[in-house]
Motif scaffolding. Structure first.
Motif, PDB file in Angstrom:
ATOM      1  N   TYR A 142      21.084  14.541  46.260  1.00 21.21           N
ATOM      2  CA  TYR A 142      21.073  13.916  44.939  1.00 21.21           C
ATOM      3  C   TYR A 142      20.551  14.912  43.892  1.00 21.21           C
ATOM      4  O   TYR A 142      19.800  15.834  44.204  1.00 21.21           O
ATOM      5  CB  TYR A 142      20.171  12.679  44.938  1.00 21.21           C
ATOM      6  N   TRP A 153      25.206   8.418  43.615  1.00 19.20           N
ATOM      7  CA  TRP A 153      25.233   9.857  43.893  1.00 19.20           C
ATOM      8  C   TRP A 153      26.100  10.589  42.876  1.00 19.20           C
ATOM      9  O   TRP A 153      25.703  11.646  42.355  1.00 19.20           O
ATOM     10  CB  TRP A 153      25.758  10.107  45.313  1.00 19.20           C
ATOM     11  N   SER A 184      24.340  11.109  39.789  1.00 19.72           N
ATOM     12  CA  SER A 184      23.222  12.054  39.927  1.00 19.72           C
ATOM     13  C   SER A 184      23.678  13.503  39.885  1.00 19.72           C
ATOM     14  O   SER A 184      22.885  14.382  39.539  1.00 19.72           O
ATOM     15  CB  SER A 184      22.447  11.779  41.215  1.00 19.72           C
TER      16      SER A 184
END
Length: 585
Positions: free
Chosen positions: A298, A331, A334
């Motif tokens: 991440y 994700w 991120s």
């Protein structure tokens, strides 16, 4: 009659697994009964445990509460066996503790989607699943056959003897006939941590070469096709002829026939293509997010979306899949995507849904074409993640349930999408990259193993780069998914860098990596490393990580492979600790 039915229910999973594994191994070796007999030997202890628990639970002198506990334990062991068998058949891997933790929160939705059950249907199924073992555990059986008392003598003597004939080292794919407990104990070394002393004294230097070149800010589409594998293509392998459209595109552009996925699941492909990092995870404790999807990947600042945004690109992540699966939406955000959409996009409401609540690929491509129109005033990166070729296979148009039917549909839609891009003039300043996310989760075909070798076959996927200004070409040197990231980063930066572990796919600096790492899905405690003419296996085991296959001639090569794998995993462990510390602050 009733007792016969119960016996059949009890032994059916064992017989089915034996039959399946025997066919699996027959594909490779042409040998019958090897798989069946090894399943019997490996699973003897599990079935012995089930039988002995049941035997003691039926003794007339045992307390009713204890009897119920013993029967429940037997049923749980039996259920574990059935689930493991189902996962082997459907996903070509065993039930692993890490996966159970990782996908537990989505399993309810997945079962609903696969079997078309409503919440009410799931409630009824859950009640049935719970009611049967509870009734069986608590009910008293009035009569017990006197011969029943002789069971333990045969089982205690016979089953350990059968287990002694298990041979899990001789055959390369012995993982498939290991029992689920033995398998999880074997791969447990993957979770072995590095000691603080080892980490403090560890260092690894990787020589990197760089070459400047003119900056090129093309529009970029990365089309990551679910389970697209080399063996499905006549052009890439000659084994099957399910992808005539892909093959035609490949013949007109740059085709990479010796290309590898860096992992075995979609998440691995996303990590490799979009961050350029090897999808090797740190030793996991299965706590503190250790078993979660994308763990330690991440908030990667040097991701492809973040890099391209610095050069004025708009970046988008488009799929028809449920973004909650594997925490994909969180994700993707991120790692820097400006715009992310999944199955709940309003444009998909009129479309029929399949697994992961996804509309078919046709709907996805129509949506992508719409997004291209909206982004035509600026440079863009579109990352497209398809779903229709995911297992369990079904052709959304014909409803035929087979791999060939699903791949044929997937290929048809790729062809349509490509022709639409041509009609819209995309290739005047655009780059289309078509790549498989991982090898299909099906048993390897004998023809694959004969063509590529038993380890490389499980990682072989097609790569096609369609660029309107590049002539058709075929590349036979080895490349990998992280090279896509590396090459695109260099394209917009005006500097291409490469090493023994990272290649460049195009331009004056085009270079093949000397080594390629593949995270295996069968033996989770092993990592494959591919050299051009050699294959190595690295055993993951913390400080004791080692080359476990036929050793290279030089000690320096063994040391290099181990140090590279350790460097990757230690880096991810440190990153995870940093992210955890930032969360707590």
């Amino acid at each position: 009659m009733g007792k016969t039915v119960l016996w059949l229910i009890l032994v059916a999973p064992l017989l089915l697994k034996g039959w399946y594994v025997d066919n699996f191994i027959y594909h490779y070796t042409g040998t019958r009964l090897l798989g069946f007999t090894q399943v019997l030997c490996n699973d003897a202890l599990i079935y012995g445990g089930i039988f002995i628990l049941l035997y003691f639970s039926f003794l007339p002198t045992i307390m009713r509460g204890l009897a119920a506990i013993l029967r429940l334990a037997a049923l749980l062991l039996f259920a574990l066996y059935i689930i493991d068998y189902a996962i082997i058949v459907n996903f070509n891997t065993h039930l692993a503790l890490g996966d159970a933790i990782k996908y537990a929160d989505y399993s309810y939705k997945y079962i609903q989607q696969i079997y078309g059950l409503s919440d009410f249907g799931m409630l009824g199924l859950s009640a049935l699943v719970l009611a049967v073992p509870l009734y069986f555990s608590w009910v008293r059986f009035k009569s017990i056959n006197p011969y029943f008392k002789k069971w333990p003598i045969c089982l205690i003597l016979g089953l350990p003897l059968a287990a002694a004939f298990a041979d899990n080292e001789k055959y390369a794919h012995a993982w498939i006939y290991k029992n689920v407990i033995d398998y999880n104990l074997t791969i447990l070394s993957e979770a072995a941590p590095y000691s603080a002393a080892y980490v403090d004294n560890f260092s690894f230097q990787e020589p990197i070469n760089c070459q400047t070149q003119p900056v090129d800010t093309k529009n970029i589409i990365i089309l990551m096709v679910e389970s697209l594998s080399a063996y499905q293509s006549r052009y890439f392998s000659g084994i099957h002829d399910w992808t005539p459209n892909l093959d035609a595109i490949a013949s007109q552009h740059q085709a990479f026939k010796n290309f590898y996925a860096n992992g075995f699941i979609t998440e691995d492909g996303e990590v490799a293509l979009l961050t350029g990092l090897q999808p090797l995870y740190p030793p996991s404790s299965y706590t503190d997010d250790g078993g979660t999807s994308f763990y330690s990947f991440y908030n990667i600042k040097d991701s492809l979306p973040n890099i391209l945004k610095k050069h004025g690109y708009k970046t988008e992540f488009l799929t028809t899949a449920d973004l909650e699966f594997g925490n994909t939406g969180v994700w993707a955000k991120s790692v820097g995507f400006d715009y992310i959409e999944g199955h709940d996009q309003p444009e998909y409401e009129k479309w029929e849904r399949f697994h992961f609540e996804a509309a078919p690929d046709e709907a996805l491509y129509l949506r992508v074409l719409d997004r291209i129109e909206k982004n035509k005033r600026n440079n863009f990166l579109l990352f497209i993640k398809t779903v229709s070729s995911h297992h369990p296979y079904i052709n959304p148009e014909t409803k035929e349930k087979s791999e060939s039917a699903a791949i044929t549909y997937t290929d048809k839609q790729i062809g349509r999408f490509y022709r639409e891009l041509q009609n819209k003039g995309f290739f005047k300043n655009g780059l289309l990259i078509i790549v498989g996310d991982h090898h299909s989760m099906t048993p390897l075909k004998k023809a694959e193993v004969e063509l590529y070798g038993q380890y490389k076959a499980s990682a072989k996927v097609p790569l096609v780069i369609a660029d309107g200004y590049q002539p058709a070409s075929v590349e036979n040197n080895q490349y990998q998914q992280i090279d896509v990231f590396n090459s695109l980063r260099g394209l917009v930066a005006g500097k291409q860098c490469y090493s023994d572990w990272n290649g460049v796919l195009f331009g004056a600096a085009k270079t093949s990596p000397k080594y390629i790492i593949h995270r295996r899905g069968d033996n989770r405690d092993m990592v494959s490393v591919f050299a051009e003419n050699q294959e190595y296996l690295v055993k993951l085991d913390g400080d004791n990580t080692r080359v476990n296959s036929k050793l290279p001639a030089e000690q320096t090569v063994r040391q290099l492979l181990v140090e590279k794998v350790n460097a990757l995993r230690i880096a991810r462990a440190k990153w995870a600790l940093t992210q955890s510390a930032e969360k707590s602050d």
